[in-house]
Scaffold this motif. Sequence first.
Motif, mmCIF file in Angstrom:
data_model
loop_
_atom_site.group_PDB
_atom_site.id
_atom_site.type_symbol
_atom_site.label_atom_id
_atom_site.label_comp_id
_atom_site.label_asym_id
_atom_site.label_seq_id
_atom_site.Cartn_x
_atom_site.Cartn_y
_atom_site.Cartn_z
ATOM 1 N N ARG A 186 -11.121 33.339 18.761
ATOM 2 C CA ARG A 186 -11.703 32.630 17.627
ATOM 3 C C ARG A 186 -13.014 31.988 18.061
ATOM 4 N NH1 ARG A 186 -8.703 31.632 13.244
ATOM 5 N NH2 ARG A 186 -6.578 31.253 13.848
ATOM 6 N N ALA A 187 -14.127 32.649 17.739
ATOM 7 C CA ALA A 187 -15.430 32.193 18.235
ATOM 8 C C ALA A 187 -16.036 31.117 17.338
ATOM 9 C CB ALA A 187 -16.381 33.372 18.372
ATOM 10 N N LEU A 188 -15.365 29.973 17.235
ATOM 11 C CA LEU A 188 -15.876 28.880 16.398
ATOM 12 C C LEU A 188 -16.920 28.062 17.159
ATOM 13 C CD1 LEU A 188 -12.590 27.444 14.826
ATOM 14 C CD2 LEU A 188 -14.428 28.658 13.614
ATOM 15 N N GLN A 189 -17.964 27.659 16.425
ATOM 16 C CA GLN A 189 -18.923 26.723 16.988
ATOM 17 C C GLN A 189 -18.440 25.312 16.631
ATOM 18 O OE1 GLN A 189 -23.277 27.045 15.933
ATOM 19 N NE2 GLN A 189 -23.255 27.005 18.160
ATOM 20 N N VAL A 190 -18.439 24.404 17.579
ATOM 21 C CA VAL A 190 -17.928 23.056 17.334
ATOM 22 C C VAL A 190 -19.075 22.044 17.370
ATOM 23 C CG1 VAL A 190 -16.351 21.236 18.123
ATOM 24 C CG2 VAL A 190 -15.643 23.638 18.247
ATOM 25 N N SER A 191 -19.215 21.275 16.288
ATOM 26 C CA SER A 191 -20.226 20.219 16.227
ATOM 27 C C SER A 191 -19.623 18.908 16.705
ATOM 28 C CB SER A 191 -20.723 20.033 14.793
ATOM 29 O OG SER A 191 -21.370 21.201 14.350
ATOM 30 N N ILE A 192 -20.382 18.185 17.527
ATOM 31 C CA ILE A 192 -19.928 16.910 18.095
ATOM 32 C C ILE A 192 -20.956 15.833 17.759
ATOM 33 C CG2 ILE A 192 -19.464 15.695 20.282
ATOM 34 C CD1 ILE A 192 -18.638 18.421 21.466
ATOM 35 N N ASN A 193 -20.492 14.678 17.311
ATOM 36 C CA ASN A 193 -21.394 13.576 16.957
ATOM 37 C C ASN A 193 -21.754 12.737 18.183
ATOM 38 O OD1 ASN A 193 -21.566 13.479 13.835
ATOM 39 N ND2 ASN A 193 -19.394 13.844 14.276
ATOM 40 N N LEU A 194 -23.039 12.503 18.369
ATOM 41 C CA LEU A 194 -23.497 11.582 19.420
ATOM 42 C C LEU A 194 -24.091 10.349 18.761
ATOM 43 C CD1 LEU A 194 -25.325 13.946 21.962
ATOM 44 C CD2 LEU A 194 -22.941 13.192 21.989
ATOM 45 N N SER A 195 -23.928 9.192 19.402
ATOM 46 C CA SER A 195 -24.495 7.948 18.897
ATOM 47 C C SER A 195 -25.822 7.652 19.579
ATOM 48 C CB SER A 195 -23.537 6.787 19.166
ATOM 49 O OG SER A 195 -22.400 6.918 18.362
ATOM 50 N N ALA A 196 -26.562 6.716 18.979
ATOM 51 C CA ALA A 196 -27.836 6.275 19.558
ATOM 52 C C ALA A 196 -27.635 5.854 21.014
ATOM 53 C CB ALA A 196 -28.396 5.111 18.741
ATOM 54 N N ARG A 197 -26.572 5.103 21.229
ATOM 55 C CA ARG A 197 -26.248 4.583 22.549
ATOM 56 C C ARG A 197 -26.073 5.701 23.589
ATOM 57 N NH1 ARG A 197 -24.908 -1.218 22.712
ATOM 58 N NH2 ARG A 197 -24.351 -1.541 24.873
ATOM 59 N N ASP A 198 -25.492 6.814 23.150
ATOM 60 C CA ASP A 198 -25.276 7.948 24.066
ATOM 61 C C ASP A 198 -26.600 8.502 24.572
ATOM 62 O OD1 ASP A 198 -22.412 8.070 23.853
ATOM 63 O OD2 ASP A 198 -22.663 8.927 21.857
#
Length: 276
Positions: free
Chosen positions: A108-120
């Motif tokens: 299952r070749a899903l692309q995964v989006s991840i949220n980054l914060s300003a602090r990161d």
Amino acid sequence: RTRTGCAIYDVNFEAEAENHNRLSLTGELRQAIEENQLVLHYQPRLDLASGAITGVEALVRWQHPVRGFIPPDQFVPFAEQTGCIREITQWVAARAFAQCAQWHASGRALQVSINLSARDLLDPELPQRCAALLAGHGASPQWFLLEITERAIVDDPARAIETVTRLHEMGFRLSIDDFGTGYSSLAQLKRLPVAELKIDKNFVMDMARDADDMTIVRSVIDLAHNMGLSVVAEGVETDEARRLLYDMGCDHLQGYQICSPLPAAQLEQWLARTAA
Ligand code: C2E
Ligand code: CA
Ligand code: CA
Ligand code: CA
């Protein structure tokens, strides 16, 4: 109640924080990470060209032993203030890398989006830590889209752009979340190695009844395409919004009209039903 029907305890971390409880709340969050009380839900993204689900966005939730289900709006802003968000991001990245590697291993070749914060983005060690986590989970950076907000760039542009550039050089794709709500200039956008703009849900949800919102949505789609970027609309709640976005040439859609965020196992069932 949320759309998925979970009861939400009325926790107000901001208010508790006013009562000098910051240390104990930070402690609770650290404990939550150690004891695996955090969970990721995944919301499908529809690729309009192929009609297929090609990716998902990872969204964190807190399954608190006493308070119950806590949505991210009730602890992420607090974690951003105290700096504890770095540990959350680390946990989210590890979990998402592991899950995505497992999906790819099973075809299952899903692309995964991840949220980054300003602090990161102000953390100079983030790229190295991501590299170590990728290696540890046998994941490839091309499988991920990192979502950053315009706000994250405005606070300290030089440092944020440096981090973002390093993540890009490692092979991660980058997306600007909540596009249109921040204060970044087009000049700044040009300096960022982004692949995608994500139109904020407030414009998308209102566009059918608000001509200004419709104009903004159309403009962002055209802007993205003119800059060679792909564009995703979030907050797609109705058939009408879906049709309008299709007609405007939007590349990807995300929203309740397609599917709510789901735990991994339920997402897999939903994908199996949808493909059938
Ligand atoms: P976001 O990144 O803008 O995520 C989109 C939010 O919209 C999610 O809320 C999602 O469940 C919700 N949503 C999805 N489809 C629809 C729709 O059709 N209509 C409406 N009205 N909403 C929709 P959620 O999961 O409660 O997350 C809220 C925010 O918390 C996120 O906004 C993001 O800023 C933050 N967040 C969530 N997970 C993480 C994380 O792992 N790390 C960080 N740093 N922030 C996170
Ligand atoms: Ca997001
Ligand atoms: Ca967003
Ligand atoms: Ca509006």
